[in-house]
Each structure stands twice: as C-alpha cells, then as structure tokens.
Design an enzyme around this catalytic site. Sequence first.
Site, mmCIF file in Angstrom:
data_model
loop_
_atom_site.group_PDB
_atom_site.id
_atom_site.type_symbol
_atom_site.label_atom_id
_atom_site.label_comp_id
_atom_site.label_asym_id
_atom_site.label_seq_id
_atom_site.Cartn_x
_atom_site.Cartn_y
_atom_site.Cartn_z
ATOM 1 N N HIS A 195 -3.121 -1.720 -4.264
ATOM 2 C CA HIS A 195 -2.040 -2.145 -3.365
ATOM 3 C C HIS A 195 -1.253 -3.259 -4.060
ATOM 4 O O HIS A 195 -1.853 -4.175 -4.639
ATOM 5 C CB HIS A 195 -2.634 -2.649 -2.036
ATOM 6 C CG HIS A 195 -1.578 -3.053 -1.067
ATOM 7 N ND1 HIS A 195 -0.864 -2.128 -0.319
ATOM 8 C CD2 HIS A 195 -1.080 -4.271 -0.749
ATOM 9 C CE1 HIS A 195 0.023 -2.778 0.427
ATOM 10 N NE2 HIS A 195 -0.087 -4.079 0.188
ATOM 11 N N GLY A 253 3.779 8.015 -10.476
ATOM 12 C CA GLY A 253 2.514 8.140 -11.207
ATOM 13 C C GLY A 253 2.382 7.237 -12.409
ATOM 14 O O GLY A 253 1.672 7.570 -13.358
ATOM 15 N N ASN A 265 0.741 4.509 -12.494
ATOM 16 C CA ASN A 265 -0.688 4.129 -12.537
ATOM 17 C C ASN A 265 -1.542 5.279 -13.078
ATOM 18 O O ASN A 265 -2.474 5.060 -13.833
ATOM 19 C CB ASN A 265 -1.171 3.709 -11.145
ATOM 20 C CG ASN A 265 -0.716 2.307 -10.800
ATOM 21 O OD1 ASN A 265 -1.263 1.331 -11.302
ATOM 22 N ND2 ASN A 265 0.309 2.193 -9.972
ATOM 23 N N ASN A 316 -8.456 2.003 -3.861
ATOM 24 C CA ASN A 316 -7.004 2.045 -3.692
ATOM 25 C C ASN A 316 -6.396 0.833 -4.375
ATOM 26 O O ASN A 316 -6.993 -0.236 -4.393
ATOM 27 C CB ASN A 316 -6.662 2.010 -2.194
ATOM 28 C CG ASN A 316 -5.157 2.008 -1.933
ATOM 29 O OD1 ASN A 316 -4.429 2.844 -2.483
ATOM 30 N ND2 ASN A 316 -4.678 1.079 -1.124
ATOM 31 N N LEU A 361 -6.004 8.556 4.613
ATOM 32 C CA LEU A 361 -7.167 9.452 4.597
ATOM 33 C C LEU A 361 -7.813 9.495 5.984
ATOM 34 O O LEU A 361 -7.799 8.506 6.713
ATOM 35 C CB LEU A 361 -8.209 8.972 3.586
ATOM 36 C CG LEU A 361 -7.777 8.830 2.129
ATOM 37 C CD1 LEU A 361 -9.010 8.630 1.242
ATOM 38 C CD2 LEU A 361 -6.986 10.025 1.638
HETATM 39 C C1 GRF Z 1 2.022 1.179 -6.688
HETATM 40 O O1 GRF Z 1 2.705 -0.016 -6.490
HETATM 41 C C2 GRF Z 1 0.792 1.190 -5.820
HETATM 42 O O2 GRF Z 1 0.217 -0.052 -5.660
HETATM 43 C C3 GRF Z 1 1.340 1.639 -4.520
HETATM 44 O O3 GRF Z 1 2.290 2.620 -4.860
HETATM 45 C C4 GRF Z 1 2.814 2.340 -6.158
HETATM 46 C C5 GRF Z 1 2.658 3.568 -6.981
HETATM 47 O O4 GRF Z 1 3.311 3.532 -8.196
HETATM 48 N N1 GRF Z 1 0.307 2.030 -3.622
HETATM 49 P P1 GRF Z 1 3.122 4.699 -9.252
HETATM 50 O O5 GRF Z 1 3.378 6.029 -8.557
HETATM 51 O O6 GRF Z 1 1.738 4.635 -9.805
HETATM 52 O O7 GRF Z 1 4.156 4.431 -10.300
#
Ligand code: GRF
Length: 216
Positions: free
Chosen positions: A109, A12, A14, A107, A93
């Site tokens: 990526h 988490g 992000n 999303n 999803l």
């Molecule tokens: C990120 O690299 C995102 O792009 C991918 O999963 C990772 C998640 O990281 N889909 P976090 O859980 O937000 O640290």
Amino acid sequence: MKRFAVFVSGSGSNLQVLIDAVNMGEIDGKICAVIASKPDIFALERAEKADIPAYVFERKDYQSASEMYGEIGTLLEGLSADFIVLAGYLSILTPNIVDRFRDKIINIHPSLIPLHCGSGFYGRKVHESVLLSGDEFSGATVHFVDEGTDTGRIIRRRRVKVREGDTPDSLAARVQRAEHKLLTLVVAAMCGDRIVECGGKVRIKCKPKYGEGAIK
Ligand code: GRF
C-alpha cells in the site's frame, strides 16, 4: 524454492520489479502465476514477456465474488503456490480465499498504514490525502491480508519525506521507488522463510550472511 502468484490490476511496475529480482537471483523464488482483475492492463504484457502464465478473472463472469475467489484458490493450489502478492490489485478479496491462504497473502500500500488507507484510498487519492493532511512523511507498507481493507498485520514500512511543493504526482513517484525496494525485500524474506513473529510483532530475519538468525 517457493512459488508465488502476483495479483495485478494496472501497470504492474511492482510485478516488473519482482520479475527482475527473481531473474537477478535477489529473490530465491518463482512467480508461478499472474492473476489479473481485467484483460486490458499493461501488467499482462509484462507477464507475457517474462513467460509467466497469466489468468484474467473478472467479477462480472461469476455469480458472486466468493465463487470467483474459490476458483482462483483452486487454480493456485493446483499450481502449488506457496503465497500470494497483491501488487496493485484493486479488488477486495473475499473471506474464503483469505482463510484458505491465511498468513500467506501480502499487500503493498502506498502510504504509512494506519494512515491514508482503507476503503477508497487507492492510487492518486492516497497521495492527495497525505498532502492535505500536512504529514511530514509518507511511505509504503507491506502487510498481511486479513478480512478487512488494509487492516492486516504490518510486516514492514518504508518512509518517504514529503517535500515542500510536492504534488500528488511527485510524491507518488518517490513512494513508488520506495515500494519497489520494500516489496523486493519482503518477498525475498517470504521466499527465505525469514518472516517471524517476535514479541507480538512481525519481524524480518536478516539473510544468513549478515549473521545467522539475526533480527533486523
Ligand atoms: C502501487 O502504488 C500499490 O501500492 C497500489 O497500487 C499501485 C500499483 O502500481 N496498491 P503498479 O501497478 O505496480 O505499477
């Protein structure tokens, strides 16, 4: 003020960046829910610390994935969520939720889509694939979610140079920093209704202080 839900499956980081940006006023919105695909992830601790309602939806508790996403959709509509951010959410999803929140799910990526994405490209595998390919750049992409895997319209990408001697971990660390900046920018734009279609492409309008209606 827009309300959004963040879907997570892991640490988490992000999510944390979005929590901080909301608290700092960089994002004029409210995280109305965190939806987790499993119970034992650090993202849930972050949600709890920030006092954000969190919900765990595990596929094994439902007859079908569609049934589970139907319930999630009903929950989010009840919470008046305007849009959904998939931030490290590792489940696919189903069409019923994609359709219910058409153009309202984004999303992030960790590569430059259309490269190194799609089924099987997640986590470390993405960065291993980039290094094997010999690409000069990797990066991060935020896109709308459609029925495919990483196939929705691209909103914005941010490049990261691959360095000599990079390992999957060193590259991942730099891509993660790029992701955090990119996701903040795009979510702030979603909250400000600044994402527009222009000449068949998705564009982000600048904040008014940079000139009303300017396209960046
Ligand atoms: C990120 O690299 C995102 O792009 C991918 O999963 C990772 C998640 O990281 N889909 P976090 O859980 O937000 O640290």
